[in-house]
Motif scaffolding. Structure first.
Motif, PDB file in Angstrom:
ATOM      1  N   ASP A 211     -27.055  15.939  24.522  1.00 45.71           N
ATOM      2  CA  ASP A 211     -26.452  17.255  24.758  1.00 45.71           C
ATOM      3  C   ASP A 211     -24.991  17.316  24.310  1.00 45.71           C
ATOM      4  OD1 ASP A 211     -28.811  18.147  25.828  1.00 45.71           O
ATOM      5  OD2 ASP A 211     -28.208  17.804  27.911  1.00 45.71           O
ATOM      6  N   LEU A 212     -24.370  16.139  24.079  1.00 47.21           N
ATOM      7  CA  LEU A 212     -22.969  16.107  23.662  1.00 47.21           C
ATOM      8  C   LEU A 212     -22.800  15.784  22.179  1.00 47.21           C
ATOM      9  CD1 LEU A 212     -21.442  14.120  26.661  1.00 47.21           C
ATOM     10  CD2 LEU A 212     -21.152  16.559  26.194  1.00 47.21           C
ATOM     11  N   LEU A 213     -23.872  15.391  21.504  1.00 43.54           N
ATOM     12  CA  LEU A 213     -23.733  14.897  20.139  1.00 43.54           C
ATOM     13  C   LEU A 213     -23.305  15.973  19.154  1.00 43.54           C
ATOM     14  CD1 LEU A 213     -26.704  12.387  19.753  1.00 43.54           C
ATOM     15  CD2 LEU A 213     -24.302  11.916  20.225  1.00 43.54           C
ATOM     16  N   TRP A 214     -23.523  17.247  19.472  1.00 39.63           N
ATOM     17  CA  TRP A 214     -23.124  18.301  18.546  1.00 39.63           C
ATOM     18  C   TRP A 214     -21.608  18.286  18.309  1.00 39.63           C
ATOM     19  CZ3 TRP A 214     -19.493  21.744  20.121  1.00 39.63           C
ATOM     20  CH2 TRP A 214     -19.315  21.907  21.493  1.00 39.63           C
ATOM     21  N   LEU A 215     -20.850  17.689  19.241  1.00 40.59           N
ATOM     22  CA  LEU A 215     -19.404  17.593  19.062  1.00 40.59           C
ATOM     23  C   LEU A 215     -19.031  16.742  17.849  1.00 40.59           C
ATOM     24  CD1 LEU A 215     -18.477  17.077  22.790  1.00 40.59           C
ATOM     25  CD2 LEU A 215     -17.626  18.960  21.386  1.00 40.59           C
ATOM     26  N   LEU A 216     -19.940  15.880  17.421  1.00 39.93           N
ATOM     27  CA  LEU A 216     -19.681  14.988  16.293  1.00 39.93           C
ATOM     28  C   LEU A 216     -20.286  15.504  15.000  1.00 39.93           C
ATOM     29  CD1 LEU A 216     -20.435  11.605  18.097  1.00 39.93           C
ATOM     30  CD2 LEU A 216     -18.308  12.921  18.043  1.00 39.93           C
ATOM     31  N   GLU A 217     -20.981  16.650  15.070  1.00 34.91           N
ATOM     32  CA  GLU A 217     -21.631  17.201  13.892  1.00 34.91           C
ATOM     33  C   GLU A 217     -20.636  18.007  13.051  1.00 34.91           C
ATOM     34  OE1 GLU A 217     -24.815  16.989  12.946  1.00 34.91           O
ATOM     35  OE2 GLU A 217     -25.850  16.154  14.687  1.00 34.91           O
ATOM     36  N   ARG A 218     -20.903  18.074  11.766  1.00 34.83           N
ATOM     37  CA  ARG A 218     -20.041  18.840  10.865  1.00 34.83           C
ATOM     38  C   ARG A 218     -20.022  20.309  11.254  1.00 34.83           C
ATOM     39  NH1 ARG A 218     -19.527  18.457   4.394  1.00 34.83           N
ATOM     40  NH2 ARG A 218     -18.070  16.880   5.120  1.00 34.83           N
ATOM     41  N   ASP A 219     -21.176  20.890  11.540  1.00 29.07           N
ATOM     42  CA  ASP A 219     -21.244  22.321  11.823  1.00 29.07           C
ATOM     43  C   ASP A 219     -20.989  22.651  13.286  1.00 29.07           C
ATOM     44  OD1 ASP A 219     -21.832  22.836   9.174  1.00 29.07           O
ATOM     45  OD2 ASP A 219     -23.984  22.649   9.494  1.00 29.07           O
TER      46      ASP A 219
END
Length: 319
Positions: free
Chosen positions: A73-81
């Motif tokens: 649930d927190l990994l989107w913080l590391l995504e480019r978009d």
């Protein structure tokens, strides 16, 4: 059993690279998850030190740690978009920005105070894996990467709660160790923020008590000597470029703006400590032999006397 499958072409394997870290913010995401999970240790060691540093901000950290119990649930913080500006309601975007602010806050309390030591450990892990690849080949490296990972028929298979096929399609793959990931855990960032390339992050053992142990005298003295010569900010920038990177990489590793990272790179380049190779709008920075010698504490005394220290008027290295 559900499985995450990364299908690598020969071009992907050729473009595979290992970095020692995705940066302090990435470690903060994993550290925040660990901080919330290990509540029983809140009064000792690293947990206690982080709580003390957070002070009045602790309730906000606890709220996020309790709400986001699942690491994905927190990994989107590391995504480019991240969360796209046009893909979600404004209320959700505002909540996402708040979450990002909390992670950055936690980074300053739980990761940055230990960053030089963490970097040294992660660099050792990366270097050890690199020697394995050089000696035995990339396939041997992938086959023994992690207990959760198997390599078979050009496919990396990772035990996961997700049943998903990932095809980098020639973009390659980044491998990165993490000290704060739970033991025997691997996670995938589908499009790493700086490069846009998929990144597989795997856990490497860490005793949190080691983070609170006194620094080895030689390590402490080396850090002080480097900071005394070029200043703390330049020293951090030089360490961040121990692995070549773009201005964006430097910005992410130091947690500063792009303009600030560009300024640091300019001064280091003018001092002869890095070289810069430009390709259209991208600038790739690499340590020179002089920069590497300085970082390793091997700079000849004659050069040290020549360039001076931060106390010398007009020293261009310090800022």
């Amino acid at each position: 059993m559900t499985m995450l499958r990364i299908q690598l072409t020969s071009e992907d394997v050729q473009r595979l690279r290992m970095v020692h870290t995705l940066g302090p913010v990435a470690e903060a995401v994993f550290a925040l998850h660990r901080f919330g999970r290990d509540r029983a240790r809140s009064g000792v060691g690293w947990h206690k030190s982080v709580r003390d540093r957070l002070g009045d901000d602790l309730p906000a950290i606890n709220e996020v740690a309790s709400e986001y119990r699942d690491l994905p649930d927190l990994l989107w913080l590391l995504e480019r978009d991240g969360i796209g500006a046009n893909s979600v309601p404004s209320a959700v975007r505002a909540r996402a920005r708040r979450l990002a602010q909390v992670v950055f806050l936690f980074c300053s309390a739980g990761v940055l105070p230990y960053w030089p030591r963490m970097q040294a450990r992660l660099e050792n892990e990366r270097d050890m894996r690199g020697r394995i690849a050089i000696t035995n080949g990339v396939e041997f490296l992938l086959a023994g990467l992690h207990p959760k990972v198997t390599w078979e028929s050009s496919e990396l298979r990772i035990s996961s709660s997700l049943d998903l096929d990932i095809k980098p399609a020639g973009r390659g793959l980044i491998l990165s160790p993490s000290l704060f990931l739970p033991d025997k855990t691997c996670v995938l960032v589908r499009s790493e923020r700086q490069s846009g390339v998929p990144a597989l992050i795997f856990s490497t053992p860490l005793d949190l008590n080691d983070l609170e142990a006194p620094l080895e005298e030689s390590e402490d003295e080396g850090d002080r000597a480097l900071a005394a010569l070029v200043g703390a900010t330049r020293a951090a920038a030089l360490r961040a470029l121990s692995e070549s990177g773009t201005t964006g990489d430097l910005s992410g590793r130091l947690g500063i703006s792009l303009s600030g990272a560009s300024k640091q790179a300019t001064v280091l380049r003018e001092a002869g400590l890095i070289t810069t190779l430009r390709n259209r709008t991208t600038a790739m920075h690499t340590l020179t032999p002089l920069g590497l010698a300085l970082l390793q504490g091997e700079l000849p005394a004659e050069i040290t006397r020549l360039v001076g220290t931060p106390d010398d008027p007009g020293n261009p290295w310090v800022g």
